[in-house]
Scaffold this active site. Sequence first.
Site, mmCIF file in Angstrom:
data_model
loop_
_atom_site.group_PDB
_atom_site.id
_atom_site.type_symbol
_atom_site.label_atom_id
_atom_site.label_comp_id
_atom_site.label_asym_id
_atom_site.label_seq_id
_atom_site.Cartn_x
_atom_site.Cartn_y
_atom_site.Cartn_z
ATOM 1 N N SER A 30 74.595 7.800 165.056
ATOM 2 C CA SER A 30 74.384 9.071 164.340
ATOM 3 C C SER A 30 73.364 8.862 163.240
ATOM 4 O O SER A 30 73.201 7.740 162.730
ATOM 5 C CB SER A 30 75.705 9.519 163.704
ATOM 6 O OG SER A 30 75.476 10.562 162.779
ATOM 7 N N TYR B 133 82.741 7.304 158.652
ATOM 8 C CA TYR B 133 81.895 7.642 159.810
ATOM 9 C C TYR B 133 80.564 6.882 159.741
ATOM 10 O O TYR B 133 80.097 6.317 160.742
ATOM 11 C CB TYR B 133 81.663 9.152 159.803
ATOM 12 C CG TYR B 133 80.940 9.715 161.000
ATOM 13 C CD1 TYR B 133 81.578 9.869 162.226
ATOM 14 C CD2 TYR B 133 79.614 10.128 160.895
ATOM 15 C CE1 TYR B 133 80.908 10.421 163.318
ATOM 16 C CE2 TYR B 133 78.945 10.680 161.974
ATOM 17 C CZ TYR B 133 79.604 10.823 163.189
ATOM 18 O OH TYR B 133 78.945 11.366 164.261
ATOM 19 N N GLY C 86 84.361 10.388 176.184
ATOM 20 C CA GLY C 86 84.363 11.633 175.416
ATOM 21 C C GLY C 86 83.529 12.710 176.078
ATOM 22 O O GLY C 86 82.833 13.474 175.400
ATOM 23 N N ARG D 162 83.752 17.517 176.849
ATOM 24 C CA ARG D 162 83.045 18.638 176.200
ATOM 25 C C ARG D 162 81.856 18.098 175.395
ATOM 26 O O ARG D 162 81.614 16.876 175.357
ATOM 27 C CB ARG D 162 83.997 19.404 175.272
ATOM 28 C CG ARG D 162 84.391 18.604 174.043
ATOM 29 C CD ARG D 162 85.272 19.394 173.102
ATOM 30 N NE ARG D 162 85.273 18.783 171.772
ATOM 31 C CZ ARG D 162 85.999 19.210 170.753
ATOM 32 N NH1 ARG D 162 86.808 20.234 170.897
ATOM 33 N NH2 ARG D 162 85.923 18.613 169.577
ATOM 34 N N ALA E 261 79.921 4.070 158.210
ATOM 35 C CA ALA E 261 80.166 2.643 158.477
ATOM 36 C C ALA E 261 80.349 2.408 159.974
ATOM 37 O O ALA E 261 79.807 1.446 160.536
ATOM 38 C CB ALA E 261 81.399 2.170 157.712
ATOM 39 N N ILE F 78 73.552 18.330 165.791
ATOM 40 C CA ILE F 78 73.595 18.883 167.147
ATOM 41 C C ILE F 78 74.690 19.950 167.203
ATOM 42 O O ILE F 78 75.807 19.717 166.714
ATOM 43 C CB ILE F 78 73.904 17.782 168.197
ATOM 44 C CG1 ILE F 78 72.982 16.569 168.036
ATOM 45 C CG2 ILE F 78 73.852 18.351 169.618
ATOM 46 C CD1 ILE F 78 71.515 16.806 168.267
ATOM 47 N N LYS G 128 79.143 4.192 162.458
ATOM 48 C CA LYS G 128 77.906 4.431 163.217
ATOM 49 C C LYS G 128 76.837 3.384 162.912
ATOM 50 O O LYS G 128 75.993 3.082 163.769
ATOM 51 C CB LYS G 128 77.389 5.847 162.942
ATOM 52 C CG LYS G 128 78.327 6.951 163.455
ATOM 53 C CD LYS G 128 78.513 6.874 164.973
ATOM 54 C CE LYS G 128 79.264 8.060 165.534
ATOM 55 N NZ LYS G 128 79.411 8.001 166.998
ATOM 56 N N ASN H 18 80.178 7.449 174.022
ATOM 57 C CA ASN H 18 79.904 8.695 173.305
ATOM 58 C C ASN H 18 81.103 9.203 172.501
ATOM 59 O O ASN H 18 80.917 9.912 171.505
ATOM 60 C CB ASN H 18 79.458 9.757 174.328
ATOM 61 C CG ASN H 18 79.519 11.160 173.765
ATOM 62 O OD1 ASN H 18 78.621 11.581 173.043
ATOM 63 N ND2 ASN H 18 80.588 11.894 174.068
HETATM 64 N N1 NAD Z 1 77.436 16.905 166.972
HETATM 65 C C1 NAD Z 1 76.626 16.241 166.180
HETATM 66 O O1 NAD Z 1 75.872 16.825 165.375
HETATM 67 C C2 NAD Z 1 76.548 14.753 166.248
HETATM 68 C C3 NAD Z 1 75.588 14.118 165.459
HETATM 69 C C4 NAD Z 1 75.485 12.733 165.514
HETATM 70 C C5 NAD Z 1 76.324 12.019 166.328
HETATM 71 N N2 NAD Z 1 77.266 12.652 167.071
HETATM 72 C C6 NAD Z 1 78.130 11.833 167.917
HETATM 73 O O2 NAD Z 1 78.038 12.277 169.253
HETATM 74 C C7 NAD Z 1 79.272 12.013 169.935
HETATM 75 C C8 NAD Z 1 79.792 13.293 170.580
HETATM 76 O O3 NAD Z 1 79.962 14.277 169.572
HETATM 77 P P1 NAD Z 1 80.303 15.808 169.884
HETATM 78 O O4 NAD Z 1 79.677 16.610 168.800
HETATM 79 O O5 NAD Z 1 80.042 16.135 171.305
HETATM 80 O O6 NAD Z 1 81.894 15.777 169.602
HETATM 81 P P2 NAD Z 1 83.095 16.611 170.248
HETATM 82 O O7 NAD Z 1 84.195 16.525 169.269
HETATM 83 O O8 NAD Z 1 82.630 17.965 170.693
HETATM 84 O O9 NAD Z 1 83.443 15.750 171.554
HETATM 85 C C9 NAD Z 1 83.992 14.464 171.454
HETATM 86 C C10 NAD Z 1 84.861 14.211 172.664
HETATM 87 O O10 NAD Z 1 85.435 12.891 172.507
HETATM 88 C C11 NAD Z 1 86.799 12.957 172.870
HETATM 89 N N3 NAD Z 1 87.559 11.888 172.189
HETATM 90 C C12 NAD Z 1 87.887 11.831 170.878
HETATM 91 N N4 NAD Z 1 88.608 10.739 170.619
HETATM 92 C C13 NAD Z 1 88.739 10.076 171.795
HETATM 93 C C14 NAD Z 1 89.408 8.878 172.176
HETATM 94 N N5 NAD Z 1 90.092 8.152 171.280
HETATM 95 N N6 NAD Z 1 89.347 8.484 173.470
HETATM 96 C C15 NAD Z 1 88.670 9.234 174.387
HETATM 97 N N7 NAD Z 1 88.039 10.377 174.076
HETATM 98 C C16 NAD Z 1 88.075 10.801 172.803
HETATM 99 C C17 NAD Z 1 87.252 14.339 172.449
HETATM 100 O O11 NAD Z 1 88.446 14.754 173.111
HETATM 101 C C18 NAD Z 1 86.031 15.186 172.791
HETATM 102 O O12 NAD Z 1 86.097 15.701 174.119
HETATM 103 C C19 NAD Z 1 80.209 11.433 168.877
HETATM 104 O O13 NAD Z 1 80.177 10.022 168.926
HETATM 105 C C20 NAD Z 1 79.600 11.901 167.567
HETATM 106 O O14 NAD Z 1 79.933 11.055 166.501
HETATM 107 C C21 NAD Z 1 77.397 14.006 167.054
#
Ligand code: NAD
Length: 253
Positions: free
Chosen positions: A144, A156, A14, A17, A158, A189, A160, A92
């Site tokens: 998370s 979500y 992932g 981005r 469950a 974030i 995490k 990720n």
């Molecule tokens: N942003 C937050 O506040 C936050 C908080 C806690 C945890 N997280 C976790 O951090 C991680 C990244 O989050 P983010 O905010 O950068 O999300 P985002 O949506 O900006 O990026 C996630 C990326 O994962 C890719 N993706 C989705 N499904 C996929 C799959 N099946 N196979 C391959 N790639 C896939 C997407 O195309 C995307 O590029 C996630 O696991 C999210 O749960 C984020």
Amino acid sequence: MSINLTGKAAVITGSARGIGKAIALKLASLGADVVISDINAEQAAATAKEIASATGKRAISHAGDISKLDQAEALIDACVKEFGHIDILVNNAGITKDTLLMRMKPEQWDAVIAVNLTGTFNCTQPAFKQMMKQRSGAIVNISSIAKDGNMGQTNYSASKAGVVGFTKAVALEGASRGIRSNAIAPGFIKTDMTDAIPEAIRSRMVKMIPLQRAGLPEDIANGVAFLSSDMASFITGHVLEINGGGFQPASAD
Ligand SMILES: NC(=O)c1ccc[n+]([C@@H]2O[C@H](COP(=O)([O-])OP(=O)(O)OC[C@H]3O[C@@H](n4cnc5c(N)ncnc54)[C@H](O)[C@@H]3O)[C@@H](O)[C@H]2O)c1
């Protein structure tokens, strides 16, 4: 002592981005060669190009859906074929499909578990096999703050919380072979994922953070760099909370 990842090969799922991209950029800037893995092929290729030119390290892209075991296996294979080894795996990739339990459809439950939890298993198993042969490796799973429960996120939360249990079990299985497994639990974030939350709710969430700001993808990337480096060589089975001091819905109003 500074972090030097020269000679290491890292797969970040992932990472086209958001947080994943920041992690890949950080690891490459510390010397690692990286695989940018994402379901979005075009964005993954563009990110790999950008990271290679910014850092001078090798960055390749690999498109695939990590919720499918064969595609996750192909991802780890691609890293080993290109770089000869895999030293760091960052699980990720993650999605949300938020709604209250009363309204949650089985498809919304299944989709989130499939990517966030099963996807973590799918990538870790083949990487772990290779790391067992190498007798070294570092795995960092992105959990998370929602692992402890969040309204509208039963699926979500469950997934995490599952990632945390998985991380600790892998730590025990890998320890005698030099494989470490840790997790990071980010708080709020600023990314495209959280930009999808309505502005009024977002600013209320930020006000509840003791350090009074949203986290940045780089805040998580710094934690991953540390946990995947030799500076953390005696740390395994740990969950690093990076959340600005905690998010306390109980004190919201
Ligand atoms: N942003 C937050 O506040 C936050 C908080 C806690 C945890 N997280 C976790 O951090 C991680 C990244 O989050 P983010 O905010 O950068 O999300 P985002 O949506 O900006 O990026 C996630 C990326 O994962 C890719 N993706 C989705 N499904 C996929 C799959 N099946 N196979 C391959 N790639 C896939 C997407 O195309 C995307 O590029 C996630 O696991 C999210 O749960 C984020």
